[in-house]
Design an enzyme around this catalytic site. Structure first.
Site, mmCIF file in Angstrom:
data_model
loop_
_atom_site.group_PDB
_atom_site.id
_atom_site.type_symbol
_atom_site.label_atom_id
_atom_site.label_comp_id
_atom_site.label_asym_id
_atom_site.label_seq_id
_atom_site.Cartn_x
_atom_site.Cartn_y
_atom_site.Cartn_z
ATOM 1 N N TYR A 1 -5.414 5.493 -7.458
ATOM 2 C CA TYR A 1 -5.608 5.388 -6.018
ATOM 3 C C TYR A 1 -7.079 5.102 -5.745
ATOM 4 O O TYR A 1 -7.918 5.983 -5.792
ATOM 5 C CB TYR A 1 -5.168 6.659 -5.295
ATOM 6 C CG TYR A 1 -5.297 6.525 -3.797
ATOM 7 C CD1 TYR A 1 -4.548 5.574 -3.103
ATOM 8 C CD2 TYR A 1 -6.176 7.315 -3.066
ATOM 9 C CE1 TYR A 1 -4.663 5.419 -1.737
ATOM 10 C CE2 TYR A 1 -6.303 7.166 -1.694
ATOM 11 C CZ TYR A 1 -5.548 6.224 -1.036
ATOM 12 O OH TYR A 1 -5.673 6.067 0.327
ATOM 13 N N TYR B 1 0.835 -1.205 0.000
ATOM 14 C CA TYR B 1 0.000 0.000 0.000
ATOM 15 C C TYR B 1 0.866 1.249 0.000
ATOM 16 O O TYR B 1 1.697 1.443 0.888
ATOM 17 C CB TYR B 1 -0.912 -0.020 1.217
ATOM 18 C CG TYR B 1 -2.039 0.977 1.142
ATOM 19 C CD1 TYR B 1 -3.257 0.627 0.590
ATOM 20 C CD2 TYR B 1 -1.900 2.260 1.650
ATOM 21 C CE1 TYR B 1 -4.305 1.533 0.532
ATOM 22 C CE2 TYR B 1 -2.941 3.174 1.595
ATOM 23 C CZ TYR B 1 -4.145 2.802 1.035
ATOM 24 O OH TYR B 1 -5.174 3.697 0.987
#
Ligand code: ZN
Lengths: 178, 383
Positions: free
Chosen positions: B338, B288
């Site tokens: 994103y 991440y």
């Protein structure tokens, strides 16, 4: 509000910007350098911190049974599960643990203070108690009153208190050796 | 010990919409498109779906999704909190439900118009007594500021530099340059661009921050046995974990004993405990990357290197194809899209099917992680 909701709210685009233009919790329309800065919105656990700050005292919640300090404040001691607590006065001395220099895009009141800093201070008596704040040149000076070159991890600082236009008093930090 | 999750379930289908700064359709429509595509990829009829999982921040609830796509009777539904920290947990919750017989066909998804919608931190109406009262009045407004503080301390303690953060941004950008679906497909990044970019929250510059994207993704989780009869090669959920460390405080985790060891450490301990494999067996990682410093922190947390060694780990092309640990091979949140980390899950599946646009030869194991800093989750996938 629960911690879950806090994190959610901190990260969620659930309220259109048009609804958030003018809201309680900011010093919108107040005069002075701090106009539009966000004010603390205390919860039941945190309210005593701000009450003490209004009297010029930096206090941290302490367990009344095992004497452990805890921050942020909460109803129950994570060490001994006691619900009895009091607020212990701190010397107000500490060191810069870290800092950032936020740049745009920002909320307008903060964008109007280019070069402002946000710091984390570890307290001298309890280095694991760390407070977010701002390094300033004088108690009522703006958040960008200390040049970025003066910021250094480990620098000794001391707490002062600034009364914001909205009537709320917040701690600020001065370099011990300006 | 009772039922185990190990290889009991598999991801049988994945789907996604295009990614863009602005997509005209609603989040609900985009969610349905990604889910229908994932079910088609698996070769499973929507009427067979009986479980859903998503994020608490997902704006479209499972009622709307189920009736739009034509799901059957649904017997398991769950939402995971903490923004991007919940990505892998959506799959983990479905895997647990399928492995224990609560459901048979699960769909996890995330749809978000973060590109054309409002920035969450601009919302001053929700003024968060806890922990906002301790941070926001002082101008610590955005996730970039909160992580910037941790990054500064990390750099101070371990001698990490902006070049280390650039290594992360560059690896993601290089992979995006291979991925036609990535927002940054045709936009190479140079060291000079990085070093002269504007600050967002010093020490973090523009390229240390993820994209702002509209898009949606989904995946389908079924039993391992069922997956072997589906259209695509199964990608097994070998191990899964969530992580909320003792005395953790959320993204502004400055108040525990050791703020530089975050939720990744907790999730990792459980993830490896449930696995036949260790960090040394991972062929490719999807970590991440809302902010570049999360990569060195996660590399340490998941055990790819020792404490304080995460920045040095990125040196010498370690995160590139052919390196020690190829990273975010679709481009990640920094350079593909994103969407709260869901594209990292689907990219992990592509790697293990052998269909990535930046394929790691013979990739057989992939680590996928969720947001570090917030309460997190992780998956260990294998082919
Ligand atoms: Zn106690």
């Amino acid at each position: 509000m629960s911690a879950t909701e806090s994190v959610r709210a901190a990260m969620t685009p659930s309220v259109p910007e048009s609804l958030s233009a003018s809201v309680p919790g900011t010093t919108d329309n107040a005069p002075g350098d701090d106009a539009g800065l966000l004010l603390p919105v205390p919860d039941e656990d945190g309210a005593p911190f701000w009450d003490h700050a209004a009297r010029g005292e930096l206090r941290v919640q302490s367990c009344s049974d095992c004497d452990e300090l805890r921050f942020p404040p909460r109803p129950c001691c994570p060490h001994c599960q006691s619900f009895a607590s009091h607020w212990r006065r701190m010397s107000g001395r500490g060191r810069i643990w870290s800092y950032v220099l936020p740049h745009p895009p920002l909320l307008p009141a903060y964008a109007a203070l280019p070069g402002y800093n946000a710091i984390v201070v570890e307290l001298a008596e309890a280095p694991r108690i760390r407070l977010v704040g701002n390094l300033v040149a004088a108690p009522d000076a703006p958040l960008n009153s200390v040049g970025p070159a003066r910021l250094r991890i480990g620098a000794p600082v001391k707490a002062v208190f600034a009364k914001l236009p909205g009537g709320v008093t917040v701690p600020r930090w001065l370099l011990e050796r300006p | 010990m009772g039922a185990t999750l190990k290889d009991a379930t598999a991801i049988a289908g994945i789907g996604q919409t295009p990614f863009a700064k602005h997509l005209p359709e609603s989040e609900k429509t985009l969610a349905c498109r990604a889910i229908v595509a994932a079910l088609d990829d698996a070769g499973i009829a929507p009427s067979e779906v009986d479980a859903f999982a998503s994020y608490t921040m997902e704006e479209t609830d499972e009622v709307e999704i189920a009736k739009a796509i034509g799901a059957g009777d649904v017997t398991h539904f769950s939402k995971v909190g903490y923004g991007g920290g919940g990505s892998c947990a959506t799959v983990a919750h479905l895997a647990a439900a399928v492995a224990t017989g609560q459901a048979s066909v699960g769909v996890a998804w995330r749809s978000r118009k973060r590109g054309s919608g409002p920035r969450p931190w601009k919302n001053t109406r929700v003024q968060l007594p806890t922990p906002g009262q301790w941070t926001r009045p002082f101008g610590l407004l955005r996730p970039a500021d909160e992580i910037g503080l941790l990054a500064r301390r990390y750099m101070h303690e371990y001698g990490a530099t902006r070049d280390h953060l650039f290594n992360v941004a560059l690896a993601c950008r290089n992979r995006a340059n291979q991925n036609p679906a990535a927002i940054m497909y045709e936009r190479p990044l140079t060291r000079e661009m990085y070093m002269t970019a504007r600050w967002i929250s010093e020490p973090l510059c523009l390229f240390d921050n993820c994209l702002e994207t509209d898009g949606a993704l989904a995946c389908v989780v079924v039993s391992a046995e069922r997956a072997r009869d589906c259209r695509q090669r199964p990608v097994y959920v070998h191990s899964a974990a969530q992580g909320l460390p003792a005395q953790h405080h959320g993204m502004v985790n400055y108040w525990n004993d050791d703020p530089l060891t975050g939720p990744a450490w907790t999730a990792a301990r459980h993830l490896w405990k449930g696995a036949d494999l260790g960090p040394q067996d991972v062929d490719v990682a999807q970590i991440y990357d809302a902010f570049t410093p999360l990569i060195p922190l996660s590399l340490e947390g998941y055990g790819f290197c020792g404490r304080g060694e995460g920045a040095a780990f990125t040196e010498g092309g370690a995160l590139e194809i052919g390196g020690r640990l190829p990273l975010n091979t679709g481009g990640g949140g920094l350079s593909e899209a994103y969407v709260h980390g869901f594209n990292l899950i689907t990219e992990g599946v592509k790697q293990l099917r052998g269909t990535s646009t930046a394929q790691v030869p013979d990739a057989a194991t992939c680590l996928v992680t969720a947001g570090e800093g917030v309460p997190t989750s992780a998956l260990l996938l294998r082919s």
